[in-house]
Design an enzyme around this catalytic site. Structure first.
Site, PDB file in Angstrom:
ATOM      1  CG  HIS A 241      -1.816  -1.157   1.351  1.00 37.00           C
ATOM      2  ND1 HIS A 241      -3.003  -1.238   0.667  1.00 37.00           N
ATOM      3  CD2 HIS A 241      -1.703  -2.316   2.054  1.00 37.00           C
ATOM      4  CE1 HIS A 241      -3.595  -2.398   0.949  1.00 37.00           C
ATOM      5  NE2 HIS A 241      -2.824  -3.064   1.793  1.00 37.00           N
ATOM      6  N   GLY A 246       6.870   6.327   0.593  1.00 39.35           N
ATOM      7  CA  GLY A 246       7.227   4.929   0.462  1.00 39.35           C
ATOM      8  C   GLY A 246       6.017   4.021   0.483  1.00 39.35           C
ATOM      9  CG  HIS A 247       4.656   1.842  -2.219  1.00 38.78           C
ATOM     10  ND1 HIS A 247       5.396   2.839  -2.819  1.00 38.78           N
ATOM     11  CD2 HIS A 247       3.430   1.851  -2.835  1.00 38.78           C
ATOM     12  CE1 HIS A 247       4.660   3.421  -3.762  1.00 38.78           C
ATOM     13  NE2 HIS A 247       3.475   2.840  -3.790  1.00 38.78           N
ATOM     14  CG  LEU A 248       3.571  -0.715   5.513  1.00 39.74           C
ATOM     15  CD1 LEU A 248       4.952  -0.679   6.169  1.00 39.74           C
ATOM     16  CD2 LEU A 248       2.536  -0.088   6.434  1.00 39.74           C
ATOM     17  CB  ALA A 318       8.799  -1.285  -0.537  1.00 42.63           C
TER      18      ALA A 318
END
Length: 398
Positions: A241, A246-248, A318
């Site tokens: 998500h 950033g993305h998690l 990520a």
């Protein structure tokens, strides 16, 4: 029978000698996993070297992929197309415990290293062939590669977005899984040999590896439609998500983790709503849940959410793989070590996958330069210095 004397403190496979005639990733890394457990692994290459040495790399002197796949091996170059090269290999086979290759099924016998041919030299040998499609069937002699098998077996189709094209899983996942099957199968065959006193041939294919990785989907009940990719989806909540930065990745399939996710994102009303109290229901209502989740996640960065969720919600920001060199968890587990290579010089790389408390095995060392140990290995096998020099003059040995 080959010497398999157990050596305390040097790994559970100490005393085992493995001849690695394979190239690329699956067979070679399977042999590396055996080396991690204390086996002496001798990598035997043609004069041109393993093709993986020639893969694109920002390293000038050696391929990064070759270094990563072939740690903890001795390196020998033999030209098996010359009779003297085959004879030298047969000398090594007579003293070995295991031979691993990844030639197509029609090739080994032509080279003089088919199973029946080498069994005459060493009846105790464990002979492992790594193939693309197996040794039978219409595709038996077709070249098989990781991403070819991904595409053939549905792995790429499973990565597709709705209405989008299939997608490759980068990282040679089929090859590396096949490598683990090689190491496991060889170890089992060695265990059985201790009981029976007999060698045997075994086989691992990329086809079987790719299908094994999809065992959760390869179940087709009688009288149901054959659309097997309809299961094993968590409805968009479990996945990657966007955040403020950033993305998690989040995993919240269990009731405990789902509740914790809702609490820490300020979405507790979702946790108490009976419409969302199972994974199946949440999958059915993802269009309601995911937009609210994404809005909540914009309040912090991916790294900050890692801290907020802590142990309560399985998650990861990520990262790039090179960030693992400095990762504190990798450091605590001693997963990264420093190596010294005769051509590349000093470099850092992965160490080993398994920890044995009583028989930890040797410290890993750098992948061999091309032919680096030819003289030493052949001399240990009983050839004289003069014989080795003559072989080198003929181009049989490098």
């Amino acid at each position: 029978m080959p010497n398999t004397v157990y050596s305390p403190g040097k790994g559970p496979l100490a005393g085992i000698t493995v001849l690695d005639l394979s190239a690329y990733i699956a067979g070679p890394y399977g042999c590396t996993l055996l080396a991690d457990q204390g086996a002496r692994v001798i990598k035997i290459e043609p004069p041109s070297g393993d093709n993986l040495r020639h893969y694109p790399s920002t390293l000038e002197a050696e391929s990064r992929a070759f270094l990563g796949v072939n740690r903890s091996k001795q390196g020998v170059v033999l030209d098996l197309k010359q009779p003297e090269g085959l004879a030298a290999l047969h000398t090594l086979i007579g003293q070995a415990d295991v031979l691993v290759h990844n030639f197509r099924p029609s090739v080994p016998e032509r080279l003089g290293i088919g199973y029946d041919q080498v069994r005459a030299v060493n009846p105790w040998l464990i002979y492992c062939s790594v193939t693309g499609y197996g040794s039978r069937g219409p595709l038996r002699n077709k070249a098989g590669y990781d991403q070819v098998l991904q595409t053939m077996t549905g792995m790429c189709a499973a990565q597709a977005k709705p209405g989008g094209p299939p997608g490759i899983l980068y990282g040679s996942v089929v090859d590396f899984y096949a490598a683990s099957l090689v190491a496991g199968a060889v170890s089992s065959a060695l265990y059985e040999r201790e009981r029976s006193g007999l060698g045997q041939a075994l086989e691992v294919s990329l086809l079987s590896s790719a299908l094994a990785m999809q065992s959760t989907r390869l179940v087709w009940a009688a009288n149901e439609p054959r659309v097997l990719d309809r299961d094993m989806r968590s409805g968009g909540i479990t996945g990657i998500h966007p955040t403020r930065s950033g993305h998690l990745y989040l995993s919240a399939n269990t009731p405990h983790f789902w509740k914790a996710l809702c609490e820490r994102t300020g979405l507790l009303h979702l946790a108490t709503d009976p419409r969302f109290d199972t994974v199946r229901k949440r999958a059915e209502h993802q269009d309601v849940i995911v937009p609210q989740l994404h809005e909540a996640l914009t309040r912090h960065s991916a790294r900050e959410w890692e801290e907020i969720f802590g142990d309560a919600v399985p998650c990861a920001a990520a990262r790039r793989v090179d960030e693992m060199f400095d990762d504190p968890q990798c450091a605590a587990e001693q997963l990264i070590a420093e190596f010294e290579h005769p051509v590349v010089g000093r470099y850092q790389g992965f160490t080993r996958t398994t920890r044995f408390t009583r028989t930890p095995g040797p410290m890993p060392f750098a992948a061999p330069a091309l032919g680096a140990d030819s003289h030493r290995v052949l001399r240990d096998a009983g050839l004289s210095d003069d014989q080795i020099t003559q072989l080198q003059a003929k181009g049989v040995v490098l």
